[in-house]
Design a protein around this motif. Structure first.
Motif, PDB file in Angstrom:
ATOM      1  N   TYR A 109       0.837  -1.185   0.000  1.00 17.81           N
ATOM      2  CA  TYR A 109       0.000   0.000   0.000  1.00 17.81           C
ATOM      3  C   TYR A 109       0.873   1.238   0.000  1.00 17.81           C
ATOM      4  O   TYR A 109       1.914   1.284   0.650  1.00 17.81           O
ATOM      5  N   ARG A 140       1.555   5.444   3.850  1.00 13.58           N
ATOM      6  CA  ARG A 140       0.450   6.053   4.571  1.00 13.58           C
ATOM      7  C   ARG A 140       0.971   6.976   5.667  1.00 13.58           C
ATOM      8  O   ARG A 140       1.988   6.706   6.278  1.00 13.58           O
ATOM      9  N   GLN A 170      -2.704   8.193  10.255  1.00 12.93           N
ATOM     10  CA  GLN A 170      -3.777   7.322   9.820  1.00 12.93           C
ATOM     11  C   GLN A 170      -3.980   6.207  10.826  1.00 12.93           C
ATOM     12  O   GLN A 170      -3.049   5.657  11.385  1.00 12.93           O
ATOM     13  N   SER A 209      -8.897   0.398   9.100  1.00 11.44           N
ATOM     14  CA  SER A 209      -9.813   0.927   8.114  1.00 11.44           C
ATOM     15  C   SER A 209     -11.196   0.845   8.745  1.00 11.44           C
ATOM     16  O   SER A 209     -11.379   0.234   9.792  1.00 11.44           O
ATOM     17  N   ASP A 257     -12.507   7.220   4.561  1.00 11.15           N
ATOM     18  CA  ASP A 257     -11.625   6.249   3.909  1.00 11.15           C
ATOM     19  C   ASP A 257     -11.716   6.375   2.391  1.00 11.15           C
ATOM     20  O   ASP A 257     -10.715   6.296   1.681  1.00 11.15           O
ATOM     21  N   THR A 258     -12.944   6.563   1.880  1.00  8.01           N
ATOM     22  CA  THR A 258     -13.124   6.729   0.435  1.00  8.01           C
ATOM     23  C   THR A 258     -12.421   7.990  -0.055  1.00  8.01           C
ATOM     24  O   THR A 258     -11.731   7.977  -1.081  1.00  8.01           O
ATOM     25  N   ARG A 284      -9.873   9.477   1.289  1.00  3.41           N
ATOM     26  CA  ARG A 284      -8.427   9.265   1.353  1.00  3.41           C
ATOM     27  C   ARG A 284      -7.942   8.526   0.114  1.00  3.41           C
ATOM     28  O   ARG A 284      -6.932   8.902  -0.496  1.00  3.41           O
ATOM     29  N   ARG A 285      -8.669   7.479  -0.278  1.00  4.87           N
ATOM     30  CA  ARG A 285      -8.258   6.718  -1.470  1.00  4.87           C
ATOM     31  C   ARG A 285      -8.345   7.577  -2.728  1.00  4.87           C
ATOM     32  O   ARG A 285      -7.478   7.507  -3.596  1.00  4.87           O
ATOM     33  N   GLU A 320      -5.428   9.812  -3.091  1.00  3.49           N
ATOM     34  CA  GLU A 320      -4.190   9.102  -3.402  1.00  3.49           C
ATOM     35  C   GLU A 320      -4.116   8.610  -4.840  1.00  3.49           C
ATOM     36  O   GLU A 320      -3.020   8.497  -5.397  1.00  3.49           O
ATOM     37  N   VAL A 321      -5.263   8.323  -5.459  1.00  5.01           N
ATOM     38  CA  VAL A 321      -5.217   7.686  -6.781  1.00  5.01           C
ATOM     39  C   VAL A 321      -5.845   8.523  -7.890  1.00  5.01           C
ATOM     40  O   VAL A 321      -5.875   8.092  -9.040  1.00  5.01           O
ATOM     41  N   SER A 374     -17.134  11.215  -2.292  1.00  2.59           N
ATOM     42  CA  SER A 374     -17.007  10.440  -1.063  1.00  2.59           C
ATOM     43  C   SER A 374     -18.189  10.624  -0.132  1.00  2.59           C
ATOM     44  O   SER A 374     -18.258  10.000   0.930  1.00  2.59           O
ATOM     45  N   GLN A 409       0.158  10.788  -2.920  1.00  5.57           N
ATOM     46  CA  GLN A 409      -0.533  10.487  -4.167  1.00  5.57           C
ATOM     47  C   GLN A 409       0.320   9.588  -5.055  1.00  5.57           C
ATOM     48  O   GLN A 409       1.517   9.800  -5.209  1.00  5.57           O
TER      49      GLN A 409
END
Length: 320
Positions: free
Chosen positions: A191, A194, A198, A202, A268-269, A271-272, A275-276, A288, A316
């Protein structure tokens, strides 16, 4: 010149506590042309050291260590209490810590640092299962069971087992920048690096799995549809319950109120997505389910002690 990393092991240590950070440092060394790392397992008595799973590691003796130490990292394991009772390892760690630029622990290796007095009046973390014991046993340690890792001065502590990888990536990022830490993470197929703030958990890990099949399905629905109407009335109707009964049963079976579970799932959504994707903060907030950039900021500060923008800049992925 390579940075010297000593990883302290002992009979019964957790192999991943050593192997995870060791692979992070060695991968960073491969990617760097200079100023990399040299990892050395060390123990009280030199020779073969059996891990808790039976794998044996060859380690040098702590008493034979001479010269500068960049990082002194202590592994954890089920045999930590025995090591504390015997005292020899604790004494050696306390001695070498004074010669190290920084000191760190993985999992319940924090107990060895605490026993050596290295965590006194510092904030520290450990595996969530042992956090209460650390807090009660060492009254001068400020224990926080939630973060993946904590930095307090030149002392770093991390949570359970694989969070040692997050800790090591953070150390690499501190030494050589976040770009290298991301490259190491991709190389190890782990992963993305992080932030320490954090949580160890999760949202699904934070919550208990409901006994009721309809509530398990509802839990999955919440995580899969963060932008949907996830108000208590809407969720209660979806579960076929009155609002009052639904709130009581959901809290009882998951350990979180519906509102807290929804916020954490949406966080959590978000955050993802940060990052992506390269989505603007308003888009991340909308997708989100958090609604606005202002709410996104407040939620990030509350959960991870970092702003959404800082999180994106640091963590990211380049593979968008």
């Amino acid at each position: 010149m390579q940075r010297r990393v000593l990883i302290v092991v002992f009979p019964g240590f957790q192999l991943l506590d050593m192997a995870g950070p060791a692979d992070v440092f060695s991968t960073a060394d491969l990617l760097l042309r200079e100023g990399g790392y040299r990892v050395e397992p060390v123990t009280v008595r030199p020779g073969a050291v059996p891990a808790g799973n039976g794998v044996t590691v060859m380690a040098a003796g702590l008493g034979d260590v001479v010269g500068p130490i960049d990082t002194l990292l202590v592994a954890g394991g089920l045999s930590v209490p025995a090591q504390i009772r015997e005292g020899e390892l604790v004494t050696a760690v306390a001695r070498l810590a004074g010669a190290a630029r920084r000191v760190a622990s993985v999992c319940n290796g924090a107990f060895i640092l605490a026993e050596a007095g290295l965590l006194d009046h510092r904030r520290a973390t450990t595996h969530w299962l042992t956090a209460d014991e650390l807090k009660s046993r060492y009254e001068h340690v400020d224990v926080d069971a939630d973060p993946l890792y904590i930095e307090d001065g030149n002392v770093w502590t991390s949570a359970g087992v694989l969070s040692g990888v997050d800790l090591a990536l953070a150390l690499v990022a501190r030494d050589h920048g976040h770009a290298l830490a991301r490259d190491v993470a991709r190389g190890l197929v782990v992963y993305l690096h992080r932030p320490g703030g954090q949580s160890q958990f999760s949202t699904p890990m934070r919550a208990m799995t409901p006994r009721s099949e309809p509530l398990r399905e509802l839990q999955a629905y919440i995580d899969a549809n963060p932008a949907a109407d996830l108000s208590v009335p809407a969720l209660a109707a979806r579960a076929g319950m009155s609002e009052r009964h639904f709130s009581r049963v959901f809290t009882e079976q998951t350990g979180l109120s519906p509102g807290r579970y929804v916020e954490r799932s949406r966080a959590d959504t978000a955050r993802r997505l940060l990052e992506v994707t390269g989505h603007p903060l308003e888009t991340v907030a909308r997708e989100s389910g958090l609604g606005s950039a202002e709410t996104l900021y407040r939620v990030f500060r509350r959960h991870w002690r970092i702003s959404p923008g800082d999180h994106r800049r640091r963590f990211q992925s380049k593979e968008k």
